[in-house]
Motif scaffolding. Structure first.
Motif, mmCIF file in Angstrom:
data_model
loop_
_atom_site.group_PDB
_atom_site.id
_atom_site.type_symbol
_atom_site.label_atom_id
_atom_site.label_comp_id
_atom_site.label_asym_id
_atom_site.label_seq_id
_atom_site.Cartn_x
_atom_site.Cartn_y
_atom_site.Cartn_z
ATOM 1 N N ALA A 200 -51.163 32.746 -2.857
ATOM 2 C CA ALA A 200 -50.662 32.719 -1.789
ATOM 3 C C ALA A 200 -50.867 34.007 -0.892
ATOM 4 O O ALA A 200 -51.058 34.044 0.505
ATOM 5 N N GLN A 201 -50.740 35.153 -1.622
ATOM 6 C CA GLN A 201 -50.786 36.464 -0.794
ATOM 7 C C GLN A 201 -52.246 36.484 -0.195
ATOM 8 O O GLN A 201 -52.375 36.874 0.941
ATOM 9 N N VAL A 202 -53.515 36.003 -0.978
ATOM 10 C CA VAL A 202 -54.624 36.282 -0.412
ATOM 11 C C VAL A 202 -54.929 35.110 0.583
ATOM 12 O O VAL A 202 -55.791 35.332 1.737
ATOM 13 N N LEU A 203 -54.534 33.942 0.327
ATOM 14 C CA LEU A 203 -54.672 33.051 1.308
ATOM 15 C C LEU A 203 -54.042 33.125 2.755
ATOM 16 O O LEU A 203 -54.445 33.207 3.846
ATOM 17 N N LYS A 204 -52.819 33.654 2.640
ATOM 18 C CA LYS A 204 -51.996 33.865 3.996
ATOM 19 C C LYS A 204 -52.434 35.190 4.666
ATOM 20 O O LYS A 204 -52.526 35.067 5.867
ATOM 21 N N ARG A 205 -53.094 36.117 3.748
ATOM 22 C CA ARG A 205 -53.741 37.223 4.554
ATOM 23 C C ARG A 205 -54.839 36.737 5.341
ATOM 24 O O ARG A 205 -55.175 37.082 6.677
ATOM 25 N N GLU A 206 -55.752 35.872 4.805
ATOM 26 C CA GLU A 206 -56.832 35.529 5.542
ATOM 27 C C GLU A 206 -56.536 34.443 6.614
ATOM 28 O O GLU A 206 -57.415 34.431 7.530
ATOM 29 N N ARG A 207 -55.544 33.702 6.420
ATOM 30 C CA ARG A 207 -55.583 32.410 7.273
ATOM 31 C C ARG A 207 -53.879 32.099 7.123
ATOM 32 O O ARG A 207 -53.318 31.446 6.323
ATOM 33 N N PRO A 208 -53.022 32.723 8.134
ATOM 34 C CA PRO A 208 -51.614 32.896 8.073
ATOM 35 C C PRO A 208 -51.047 31.681 8.122
ATOM 36 O O PRO A 208 -49.888 31.292 7.603
ATOM 37 N N GLU A 209 -51.716 30.692 8.733
ATOM 38 C CA GLU A 209 -51.272 29.177 8.998
ATOM 39 C C GLU A 209 -51.312 28.304 7.586
ATOM 40 O O GLU A 209 -50.726 27.179 7.615
ATOM 41 N N VAL A 210 -51.945 28.762 6.496
ATOM 42 C CA VAL A 210 -51.926 27.923 5.384
ATOM 43 C C VAL A 210 -50.493 27.809 4.688
ATOM 44 O O VAL A 210 -49.709 28.672 4.789
ATOM 45 N N LYS A 211 -50.219 26.528 4.315
ATOM 46 C CA LYS A 211 -49.229 26.093 3.924
ATOM 47 C C LYS A 211 -49.053 26.129 2.367
ATOM 48 O O LYS A 211 -49.833 25.655 1.778
ATOM 49 N N CYS A 212 -48.153 27.170 1.879
ATOM 50 C CA CYS A 212 -48.079 27.335 0.432
ATOM 51 C C CYS A 212 -46.729 26.771 -0.126
ATOM 52 O O CYS A 212 -45.661 27.033 0.349
ATOM 53 N N ILE A 213 -47.055 25.602 -1.069
ATOM 54 C CA ILE A 213 -46.029 25.186 -1.644
ATOM 55 C C ILE A 213 -45.633 25.164 -3.113
ATOM 56 O O ILE A 213 -46.753 25.296 -3.928
ATOM 57 N N ALA A 214 -44.352 25.681 -3.216
ATOM 58 C CA ALA A 214 -44.003 25.839 -4.750
ATOM 59 C C ALA A 214 -43.662 24.529 -5.399
ATOM 60 O O ALA A 214 -42.892 23.965 -4.805
ATOM 61 N N VAL A 215 -44.027 24.568 -6.621
ATOM 62 C CA VAL A 215 -43.619 22.970 -7.252
ATOM 63 C C VAL A 215 -42.585 23.330 -8.440
ATOM 64 O O VAL A 215 -42.894 24.131 -9.207
ATOM 65 N N GLN A 216 -41.427 22.639 -8.485
ATOM 66 C CA GLN A 216 -40.527 22.781 -9.272
ATOM 67 C C GLN A 216 -40.353 21.456 -10.058
ATOM 68 O O GLN A 216 -40.258 20.391 -9.304
ATOM 69 N N PRO A 217 -39.734 21.603 -11.339
ATOM 70 C CA PRO A 217 -39.472 20.256 -11.740
ATOM 71 C C PRO A 217 -38.284 19.661 -11.544
ATOM 72 O O PRO A 217 -37.275 20.353 -11.369
ATOM 73 N N THR A 218 -38.325 18.312 -11.218
ATOM 74 C CA THR A 218 -37.072 17.675 -10.425
ATOM 75 C C THR A 218 -35.744 17.701 -11.154
ATOM 76 O O THR A 218 -34.709 18.279 -11.039
ATOM 77 N N GLU A 219 -36.003 17.587 -12.622
ATOM 78 C CA GLU A 219 -34.929 17.582 -13.713
ATOM 79 C C GLU A 219 -34.344 18.973 -13.972
ATOM 80 O O GLU A 219 -33.391 19.107 -14.715
ATOM 81 N N TRP A 220 -34.866 20.067 -13.437
ATOM 82 C CA TRP A 220 -34.689 21.438 -13.802
ATOM 83 C C TRP A 220 -33.426 21.940 -13.147
ATOM 84 O O TRP A 220 -33.585 22.018 -11.815
ATOM 85 N N SER A 221 -32.410 22.227 -13.685
ATOM 86 C CA SER A 221 -31.205 22.543 -13.100
ATOM 87 C C SER A 221 -30.534 24.053 -13.437
ATOM 88 O O SER A 221 -29.511 24.106 -13.586
ATOM 89 N N GLY A 222 -31.507 24.900 -14.012
ATOM 90 C CA GLY A 222 -31.286 26.146 -14.461
ATOM 91 C C GLY A 222 -31.298 26.116 -15.982
ATOM 92 O O GLY A 222 -32.167 25.818 -16.672
ATOM 93 N N TRP A 223 -30.072 26.541 -16.604
ATOM 94 C CA TRP A 223 -29.996 26.598 -17.918
ATOM 95 C C TRP A 223 -29.682 25.506 -19.027
ATOM 96 O O TRP A 223 -28.693 25.163 -19.237
ATOM 97 N N VAL A 224 -30.661 24.612 -18.929
ATOM 98 C CA VAL A 224 -30.519 23.589 -19.974
ATOM 99 C C VAL A 224 -30.941 23.708 -21.475
ATOM 100 O O VAL A 224 -31.994 24.417 -21.288
ATOM 101 N N ASP A 225 -30.247 23.213 -22.269
ATOM 102 C CA ASP A 225 -30.694 23.439 -23.615
ATOM 103 C C ASP A 225 -31.666 22.563 -23.835
ATOM 104 O O ASP A 225 -32.060 21.390 -23.692
ATOM 105 N N PRO A 226 -33.044 23.321 -24.102
ATOM 106 C CA PRO A 226 -34.550 22.742 -24.356
ATOM 107 C C PRO A 226 -34.406 21.634 -25.344
ATOM 108 O O PRO A 226 -35.223 20.586 -25.404
ATOM 109 N N LEU A 227 -33.479 21.546 -26.151
ATOM 110 C CA LEU A 227 -33.518 20.436 -27.214
ATOM 111 C C LEU A 227 -32.536 19.031 -26.718
ATOM 112 O O LEU A 227 -32.373 18.478 -27.386
ATOM 113 N N SER A 228 -31.892 19.475 -25.729
ATOM 114 C CA SER A 228 -30.979 18.327 -25.307
ATOM 115 C C SER A 228 -31.768 17.225 -24.542
ATOM 116 O O SER A 228 -32.722 17.393 -23.951
#
Ligand code: PLP
Length: 320
Positions: A200-228
């Motif tokens: 994102a740093q490089v793309l926006k420096r060259e082309r400020p209008e580039v839309k940078c989208i961060a992807v997160q997991p829907t079910e992720w809500s913080g500290w979930v026990d990974p074995l639950s």
């Protein structure tokens, strides 16, 4: 076609693939940078190489030293790979609860030593202020202890080492070159945030209008026990540092992708496009196609194929 003297010369400069079948009916093009073609199978080769090269240059990593890291996946394998090629011993603290046989065998093949770390120690470590993917925190405490005890140990620290972002700056430059600067949007799943921030740093420096989208997991809500049972998050992107990424000012939107959706996109990529990738790549592509659908012909959405699919045969929940 070229002859190289070291396999390390083959890191980066990955090709870009225009998706066709999966994007049928979508007017904008979706370009996938095939980072799984890096020598050890993921874009983490870039950060491993960069972190090690700079530690050598600064004198922090000397011949005969042991490289240590806490990781359950791509970073461990990439460090083991670069360490092998450069002649360093590599020790990986591996979260025993997310054990995957194919990863152990890959690490061993590169000659890395593996120490299993039980998850019970996580809570104490978290209270001590250690950040990152929950399953990797106990190992991080061990890295810190080892580094304090032994002068011949160098801890890569992927979660805070600025060379990770710098390595992904290079990936961003490659994207600009391959698209001749015509990028309208970029999607990246967030683990350490290195890929998102660096590109994102490089793309926006060259082309400020580039839309940078961060992807997160829907079910992720913080500290979930990974074995639950509720731990059905898209693997690899649960470092929990989305707030820091937001604070960078580079995030135009955060989108959420469910684990099943990401997984089935990863399978479709294999079966329809021949792209053999992991689950977080599925998440990246789901997000890229959602964005491409909002745009007309002539627009370009770029994302990355993070790693290879065979890393997740035995347990597809975790990719960190
Ligand atoms: C499979 C996979 N996907 C996505 C990511 C996220 O990449 P980054 O750490 O650069 O945010 C990682 C690494 O953490 C990963 O291993």
């Amino acid at each position: 076609m070229r002859v190289v003297d070291s396999v390390l010369e083959l890191i980066g400069k990955t090709p870009m693939l225009r998706l066709h079948k999966i994007t049928r009916g979508v007017r904008a093009q979706v370009l996938l940078k095939l980072e799984y073609l890096n020598p050890s199978g993921s874009y983490k080769d870039r950060i491993a190489f960069r972190m090690i090269a700079n530690a050598e240059a600064s004198g922090a990593l000397k011949p005969g030293c042991t490289i240590v890291e806490s990781s359950s996946g791509n970073t461990a394998i990439a460090l083991a790979f670069v360490g092998a090629a450069k002649g360093y011993a590599v020790k990986v603290f591996y979260p025993q609860d997310v054990w995957a046989e194919e990863k152990r065998r890959t690490l061993e093949r590169f000659g890395a030593e593996i120490e299993m770390v039980p998850l019970e120690e996580t809570e104490a470590a978290r209270r001590a202020g250690v950040h990152g993917a929950r399953v990797e925190i106990p190992g991080r405490v061990k890295c810190r202890e080892l580094m304090h005890r032994r002068a011949d140990v160098w801890w890569a620290r992927q979660f805070s080492n600025p060379d990770c972002v710098r390595a992904h700056n290079e990936l961003g430059l490659e994207i600009l070159e391959q698209t001749e600067g015509k990028v309208d949007a970029f999607t990246a799943s967030i683990g350490t945030g290195g890929n998102f921030l660096g590109v994102a740093q490089v793309l926006k420096r060259e082309r400020p209008e580039v839309k940078c989208i961060a992807v997160q997991p829907t079910e992720w809500s913080g500290w979930v026990d990974p074995l639950s049972p509720e731990a059905r998050f898209v693997p690899g992107i649960t470092g929990g540092i989305i707030e820091e990424i937001r604070a960078s000012g580079l995030v135009d939107e955060v989108v959420y992708v469910g684990n099943e959706e990401a997984r089935s996109m990863a399978y479709r990529l294999s079966q329809e496009e021949g792209v053999f990738c992991g689950v977080s790549t599925g998440a990246n592509v789901v997000a890229a196609i959602r964005e491409a659908k909002k745009r007309g012909s002539g627009a370009t959405v770029v994302t990355t194929a993070v790693d290879r699919g065979d890393r997740y045969f035995s347990d597809e929940r975790f990719i960190t």
